[in-house]
Motif scaffolding. Structure first.
Motif, PDB file in Angstrom:
ATOM      1  N   SER A   1      28.306  27.279  32.750  1.00 44.48           N
ATOM      2  CA  SER A   1      26.876  27.142  33.079  1.00 44.48           C
ATOM      3  C   SER A   1      26.018  27.099  31.819  1.00 44.48           C
ATOM      4  O   SER A   1      25.054  26.323  31.737  1.00 44.48           O
ATOM      5  CB  SER A   1      26.419  28.305  33.960  1.00 44.48           C
ATOM      6  N   MET A   2      26.369  27.923  30.836  1.00 41.37           N
ATOM      7  CA  MET A   2      25.607  27.932  29.588  1.00 41.37           C
ATOM      8  C   MET A   2      25.737  26.605  28.856  1.00 41.37           C
ATOM      9  O   MET A   2      24.751  26.083  28.319  1.00 41.37           O
ATOM     10  CB  MET A   2      26.066  29.093  28.705  1.00 41.37           C
ATOM     11  N   ARG A   3      26.932  26.045  28.840  1.00 42.21           N
ATOM     12  CA  ARG A   3      27.121  24.755  28.172  1.00 42.21           C
ATOM     13  C   ARG A   3      26.318  23.656  28.863  1.00 42.21           C
ATOM     14  O   ARG A   3      25.710  22.806  28.212  1.00 42.21           O
ATOM     15  CB  ARG A   3      28.608  24.384  28.146  1.00 42.21           C
ATOM     16  N   GLU A   4      26.314  23.685  30.200  1.00 39.81           N
ATOM     17  CA  GLU A   4      25.542  22.693  30.934  1.00 39.81           C
ATOM     18  C   GLU A   4      24.047  22.860  30.667  1.00 39.81           C
ATOM     19  O   GLU A   4      23.329  21.872  30.463  1.00 39.81           O
ATOM     20  CB  GLU A   4      25.829  22.814  32.432  1.00 39.81           C
ATOM     21  N   ALA A   5      23.579  24.101  30.648  1.00 35.76           N
ATOM     22  CA  ALA A   5      22.162  24.355  30.381  1.00 35.76           C
ATOM     23  C   ALA A   5      21.793  23.937  28.960  1.00 35.76           C
ATOM     24  O   ALA A   5      20.707  23.381  28.728  1.00 35.76           O
ATOM     25  CB  ALA A   5      21.843  25.835  30.604  1.00 35.76           C
ATOM     26  N   GLU A   6      22.686  24.183  28.011  1.00 34.46           N
ATOM     27  CA  GLU A   6      22.417  23.765  26.635  1.00 34.46           C
ATOM     28  C   GLU A   6      22.335  22.257  26.531  1.00 34.46           C
ATOM     29  O   GLU A   6      21.488  21.718  25.804  1.00 34.46           O
ATOM     30  CB  GLU A   6      23.498  24.304  25.701  1.00 34.46           C
ATOM     31  N   ALA A   7      23.190  21.547  27.267  1.00 34.92           N
ATOM     32  CA  ALA A   7      23.135  20.084  27.248  1.00 34.92           C
ATOM     33  C   ALA A   7      21.807  19.594  27.824  1.00 34.92           C
ATOM     34  O   ALA A   7      21.183  18.672  27.273  1.00 34.92           O
ATOM     35  CB  ALA A   7      24.305  19.509  28.037  1.00 34.92           C
ATOM     36  N   ILE A   8      21.357  20.220  28.908  1.00 32.20           N
ATOM     37  CA  ILE A   8      20.067  19.853  29.500  1.00 32.20           C
ATOM     38  C   ILE A   8      18.938  20.129  28.518  1.00 32.20           C
ATOM     39  O   ILE A   8      18.028  19.310  28.346  1.00 32.20           O
ATOM     40  CB  ILE A   8      19.851  20.619  30.824  1.00 32.20           C
ATOM     41  N   MET A   9      19.011  21.272  27.855  1.00 31.83           N
ATOM     42  CA  MET A   9      17.972  21.630  26.895  1.00 31.83           C
ATOM     43  C   MET A   9      17.920  20.623  25.746  1.00 31.83           C
ATOM     44  O   MET A   9      16.841  20.193  25.324  1.00 31.83           O
ATOM     45  CB  MET A   9      18.219  23.043  26.351  1.00 31.83           C
TER      46      MET A   9
END
Length: 104
Positions: free
Chosen positions: A18-26
């Motif tokens: 989830s953190m990796r996905e959120a970082e990609a979105i950011m």
């Protein structure tokens, strides 16, 4: 105790993804020059949760690394050693002598 350790390990794996996905979105929002405050705050919350889980896991005696296979890019296997290759000449032997550039 082992059930709790396994539960923590599963939660940590899911949090990492989830953190990796959120970082990609950011990063996408940053590239579009958009406000990424909400996503950044969510990542910080995930890190706080992760920190608490890691501390609990350590107290329970688990010190093995938690691997998330989807986060690793597989490496190419190493190239096979190139042995037994003959040295090649680009110009046939007789042509070199005709041009006056004979090799010693």
């Amino acid at each position: 105790m082992d059930n709790r350790i396994n539960e923590i390990r599963n939660i940590v794996r899911a949090l990492r993804v989830s953190m990796r996905e959120a970082e990609a979105i950011m990063h996408e929002q940053i590239n579009r020059d958009e406000d990424c405050t909400f996503v950044a705050e969510e990542i910080m919350k995930m890190r706080v949760v992760m920190s608490g889980l890691v501390q609990e896991r350590t107290r329970l005696g688990d010190s093995e690394p938690i691997l998330v296979h989807s986060l690793f890019v597989p490496r190419r296997p190493p190239a096979a050693p190139r042995t037994g290759l003959a040295k090649r000449h680009l110009v046939p032997h007789g042509v070199e002598q005709q041009r006056g550039h004979a090799r010693p």
